[in-house]
Scaffold this motif. Structure first.
Motif, PDB file in Angstrom:
ATOM      1  N   GLY A   1      33.646  55.453  91.460  1.00 54.70           N
ATOM      2  CA  GLY A   1      33.352  56.864  91.709  1.00 54.70           C
ATOM      3  C   GLY A   1      34.554  57.640  92.204  1.00 54.70           C
ATOM      4  O   GLY A   1      34.697  58.832  91.906  1.00 54.70           O
ATOM      5  N   GLY A   2      35.447  56.996  92.940  1.00 48.94           N
ATOM      6  CA  GLY A   2      36.629  57.684  93.437  1.00 48.94           C
ATOM      7  C   GLY A   2      37.614  58.042  92.339  1.00 48.94           C
ATOM      8  O   GLY A   2      38.349  59.031  92.452  1.00 48.94           O
ATOM      9  N   LEU A   3      37.633  57.253  91.268  1.00 45.85           N
ATOM     10  CA  LEU A   3      38.572  57.507  90.171  1.00 45.85           C
ATOM     11  C   LEU A   3      38.084  58.590  89.213  1.00 45.85           C
ATOM     12  O   LEU A   3      38.896  59.252  88.557  1.00 45.85           O
ATOM     13  CB  LEU A   3      38.808  56.218  89.375  1.00 45.85           C
ATOM     14  CG  LEU A   3      39.520  55.070  90.095  1.00 45.85           C
ATOM     15  CD1 LEU A   3      39.538  53.832  89.207  1.00 45.85           C
ATOM     16  CD2 LEU A   3      40.929  55.474  90.479  1.00 45.85           C
ATOM     17  N   LEU A   4      36.775  58.783  89.111  1.00 39.99           N
ATOM     18  CA  LEU A   4      36.229  59.647  88.059  1.00 39.99           C
ATOM     19  C   LEU A   4      36.644  61.117  88.165  1.00 39.99           C
ATOM     20  O   LEU A   4      37.113  61.693  87.174  1.00 39.99           O
ATOM     21  CB  LEU A   4      34.705  59.516  88.024  1.00 39.99           C
ATOM     22  CG  LEU A   4      34.190  58.247  87.354  1.00 39.99           C
ATOM     23  CD1 LEU A   4      32.691  58.093  87.562  1.00 39.99           C
ATOM     24  CD2 LEU A   4      34.529  58.249  85.876  1.00 39.99           C
ATOM     25  N   PRO A   5      36.473  61.797  89.320  1.00 39.87           N
ATOM     26  CA  PRO A   5      36.831  63.227  89.348  1.00 39.87           C
ATOM     27  C   PRO A   5      38.311  63.484  89.093  1.00 39.87           C
ATOM     28  O   PRO A   5      38.667  64.366  88.301  1.00 39.87           O
ATOM     29  CB  PRO A   5      36.424  63.667  90.768  1.00 39.87           C
ATOM     30  CG  PRO A   5      35.383  62.671  91.187  1.00 39.87           C
ATOM     31  CD  PRO A   5      35.817  61.385  90.578  1.00 39.87           C
ATOM     32  N   ALA A   6      39.192  62.729  89.748  1.00 37.82           N
ATOM     33  CA  ALA A   6      40.633  62.961  89.601  1.00 37.82           C
ATOM     34  C   ALA A   6      41.093  62.672  88.182  1.00 37.82           C
ATOM     35  O   ALA A   6      41.822  63.465  87.571  1.00 37.82           O
ATOM     36  CB  ALA A   6      41.415  62.090  90.583  1.00 37.82           C
ATOM     37  N   THR A   7      40.668  61.551  87.622  1.00 42.40           N
ATOM     38  CA  THR A   7      41.075  61.198  86.262  1.00 42.40           C
ATOM     39  C   THR A   7      40.510  62.177  85.247  1.00 42.40           C
ATOM     40  O   THR A   7      41.193  62.593  84.305  1.00 42.40           O
ATOM     41  CB  THR A   7      40.608  59.770  85.927  1.00 42.40           C
ATOM     42  OG1 THR A   7      41.053  58.878  86.944  1.00 42.40           O
ATOM     43  CG2 THR A   7      41.164  59.315  84.600  1.00 42.40           C
TER      44      THR A   7
END
Length: 473
Positions: free
Chosen positions: A127-133
């Motif tokens: 979940g931490g990677l999804l918005p930024a990526t």
């Protein structure tokens, strides 16, 4: 149609600045991942009582179900830029969806509090990677001439998810057992992954294969996680772990800053970015916006349930006007973001947030629901006028190759602002509850003065944003 039919060069026609149907489709697909991840950060909050009963655990113990996810998100975000550079934006995004869905399935099968906490960490890493990526990939596909308009559409999702999370969670628990708090992610994630393979361009990895900043990763991500943990312990009045956590976290972050300034390689997050205008002012605005959004989403449901005795679903429903205001604000921003100076939009948005927060400082005087709803609409409208213009300022002024790392830094700031701001407000609230005694509403009103202070800090940072429209190549 196979997943190889998507464009391979990372560009989408037309190049004339118009947001066409193809780009909107890509934005919708990528925003599904952001929606899934940000919604899950709050959807479980209303299920704490059910989980506590299911696993026969104390509230303090079961609270780690929420805290573990948050700490994993904070730990994962800094690595998003390097992963996208190394493996490509779409591949990293699809992998993040897979990790998130795996964590969701494991959470639904948890047999104890310990297992659930461990599985929430796995879920939080994805979940931490999804918005930024997703944001970096979308900005790369859109190009500088269209970034502002398309980001103004998708930036509303992180504002809506915390608002609707408690409502969705309460509704699920009303008709289904607790595992569906996690299984609800499966259809969203599967659809998003299938659509992404077909329609999202496979932006190639960076030609500059920088080595992973291992030392920075060992200082930054754990440092942020330990700092948030320490602040959480302060709210729970556990002095020794609080002092150790806050001190160790700050020391590790200071060590990362020194390392980032001295290293000859590419740091995980370059501290020099924050000294370059307009990135520094944008960072302050997003940091405090995160504290204001997530802090209010933490305070108001708690007030509705403890101060007014409302059930979780009703408390979530009363937050819906903020989401409606954010949606309306995003429409306005979409139509004006290429015509109005970024600073004008951001400062106006912060003023609206301030105006919408003032009534909550008077909760001790028994505010009617109509006043609360109106204030939330104003706040939501203002929040939509901050996030997208700030991101557009940064994304339109840096090289495409630097987008993944810049996006990771901005999302990290928003996440840290939300987590640290919420933890700080929890400490303030606990102190005010002790001081006010039975007058719970007044204690919440006192705490909202701190939210106002956050907004004033954001306003000070916003005055340093560019006065002119973003430059177009």
């Amino acid at each position: 149609m196979s997943g190889n039919t998507a464009p391979k060069d990372g560009t989408v026609a037309p190049p004339d600045g118009q947001v066409d149907r193809q780009l909107l489709r890509i934005a919708f697909i990528l925003v599904l991942g952001t929606f899934m991840a940000t919604l899950d950060a709050t959807i479980v909050s209303v299920g704490i009582d059910s989980l506590s009963e299911e696993f026969d655990a104390s509230v303090a113990g079961i609270q780690w179900v929420t805290t573990a996810y948050l700490l994993a998100v904070v730990a994962a975000v800094p690595a998003s830029g390097w992963l996208a550079d190394r493996f490509g934006g779409r591949r990293t995004w699809l992998a993040a969806v897979g990790v998130f869905l795996l964590g969701s399935v494991l959470c639904a099968t948890a047999w104890s509090v310990t297992s659930l906490v461990v599985f929430r960490v796995i879920q939080g890493l994805g979940g931490g990677l999804l918005p930024a990526t997703g944001q970096a990939l979308l900005a790369r596909v859109a190009g500088p001439t269209r970034t502002g308009r398309v980001i103004s559409v998708v930036a509303v999702v992180p504002l809506l998810s915390p608002v609707f999370g408690p409502l969705v969670g309460g509704s699920i628990l009303g008709v289904a057992p607790w595992p569906w708090l996690f299984l609800v992610n499966l259809p969203i994630g599967v659809v998003a992954a299938l659509l992404a393979r077909r329609h999202v361009p496979a932006v190639p990895p960076s030609t500059r294969r920088a080595a992973f900043d291992l030392r920075g990763a060992l200082l930054l991500s754990p440092g942020l996680a330990v700092l948030v943990f320490g602040l959480t312990e302060v709210a729970h009045h556990r002095t020794v772990p609080a002092v150790i956590g806050v001190s160790a976290g700050l020391a590790m972050l200071a060590g990362f800053t020194v390392h980032g300034l001295r290293t000859r390689g590419t740091p995980l997050v370059d501290p020099r970015l924050f000294a370059r205008p307009p990135f520094g002012a944008a960072a302050v605005a997003l940091l405090v916006l995160g504290a204001s959004v997530f802090g209010t989403t933490f305070l108001l449901p708690l007030y509705f349930q403890t101060g007014r005795g409302m059930p979780a679903w009703q408390a979530g429903l009363l937050l819906a006007p903020q989401g409606l205001g954010a949606a309306a604000g995003s429409v306005l921003v979409n139509r004006t973001i290429d015509k109005v100076a970024p600073r004008t939009l951001v400062v106006t948005g912060i003023v609206l947030i301030l105006a919408g927060t003032v009534p909550f400082t008077q909760l001790g005087h028994g505010l009617p629901d109509a006043v609360i709803a109106s204030a939330l609409v104003v706040r939501g409208f203002g929040m939509a006028m901050v996030g997208a213009p700030v991101m557009n300022i940064v994304y339109s002024r840096i090289e495409p190759a630097q987008l993944p790392r810049a996006s990771g830094a901005l999302n990290l700031l928003n996440t840290v602002g939300g987590s640290v701001g919420t933890a700080a407000l929890a400490v303030v609230l606990q102190n005010r509850l002790s001081a006010r005694g039975p007058d719970i509403s007044a204690a919440f009103g006192d705490t909202f003065w701190w939210v106002l202070a956050f907004c004033l800090v954001a306003a000070a940072g916003a005055t340093r944003l560019p006065r002119t429209e973003a430059r177009k190549p």
